[in-house]
Scaffold this motif. Structure first.
Motif, short mmCIF file in Angstrom:
data_model
loop_
_atom_site.label_atom_id
_atom_site.label_comp_id
_atom_site.label_asym_id
_atom_site.label_seq_id
_atom_site.Cartn_x
_atom_site.Cartn_y
_atom_site.Cartn_z
N ASN A 145 -2.38 -17.91 -127.23
CA ASN A 145 -1.17 -18.60 -127.72
C ASN A 145 -0.07 -17.58 -128.02
OD1 ASN A 145 -2.51 -21.04 -127.51
ND2 ASN A 145 -2.97 -21.18 -129.68
N GLN A 146 -0.41 -16.47 -128.65
CA GLN A 146 0.56 -15.43 -128.95
C GLN A 146 1.04 -14.75 -127.67
OE1 GLN A 146 3.19 -14.10 -130.56
NE2 GLN A 146 1.92 -14.20 -132.39
N HIS A 149 3.49 -17.11 -126.04
CA HIS A 149 4.73 -17.13 -126.82
C HIS A 149 5.59 -15.90 -126.53
CE1 HIS A 149 7.44 -18.04 -130.12
NE2 HIS A 149 7.27 -16.81 -130.56
#
Length: 172
Positions: A145-146, A149
């Motif tokens: 997820n990071q 992002h």
């Protein structure tokens, strides 16, 4: 007609998405370990396969990942962590998609809206973890997820109309 790249196209979700796009008349390029020898956990394999593609693509879907790898079930407690199981989770569920994202600038259109999506999981949410367990898988999904992002921020600089997103496909 859209140009679509699906990585993990021999799995259940990847194959269904490929069929759906083809059913709409889109041109689908499929990559998978079982059919093409594409190993998302091997940097050379990722580079070799992705640089050989004829893009650009309107949609890139990374539909890879696993909850169990080599028989290692999700941990029920932190006391059950295994170094190998955790490293395997990160290799497949975080590092692999990052290696593919490294090629996003070359794979995606610059002159039109485009989408790069990576399958993640809701259990990768740090704020939504109320029951614990599944430490290796959760951590790898939080990492991806990071990664997505951060890649979205960088990609927006060169691909103004791009969308870069992590998706939760539901339990599969």
């Amino acid at each position: 007609m859209k140009q679509v790249l699906i990585i993990g196209a021999s799995g259940g979700v990847g194959a269904a998405l490929a069929a759906a796009y083809e059913g709409r008349g889109d041109a689908v390029t499929r990559l998978s370990r079982s059919v093409d020898g594409f190993d998302i956990t091997d940097e050379r394999s990722v580079d070799q396969h992705l640089t050989a593609l004829n893009g650009p693509f309107d949609v890139v879907l990374v539909a890879t990942g696993a909850l169990e790898i080599d028989g290692a079930a999700p941990e029920k407690t932190i006391k059950s962590i295994s170094q190998k199981a955790m490293l395997d989770q990160f290799a497949l569920n975080a590092v692999g998609p990052a290696l593919v994202l490294r090629h996003a600038g070359d794979l995606l259109r610059r002159d039109a809206p485009c989408v790069f999506s990576v399958f993640s999981a809701r259990v990768g949410s740090i704020g939504d973890n109320r029951i614990g367990g599944w430490i290796s898988y959760r951590s790898a999904k939080a990492a991806v997820n990071q990664i997505v992002h951060t890649a979205a921020i960088e990609l927006a600089r060169s691909h103004k109309s791009s969308i870069c997103v992590a998706l939760h496909p539901g339990t599969v």
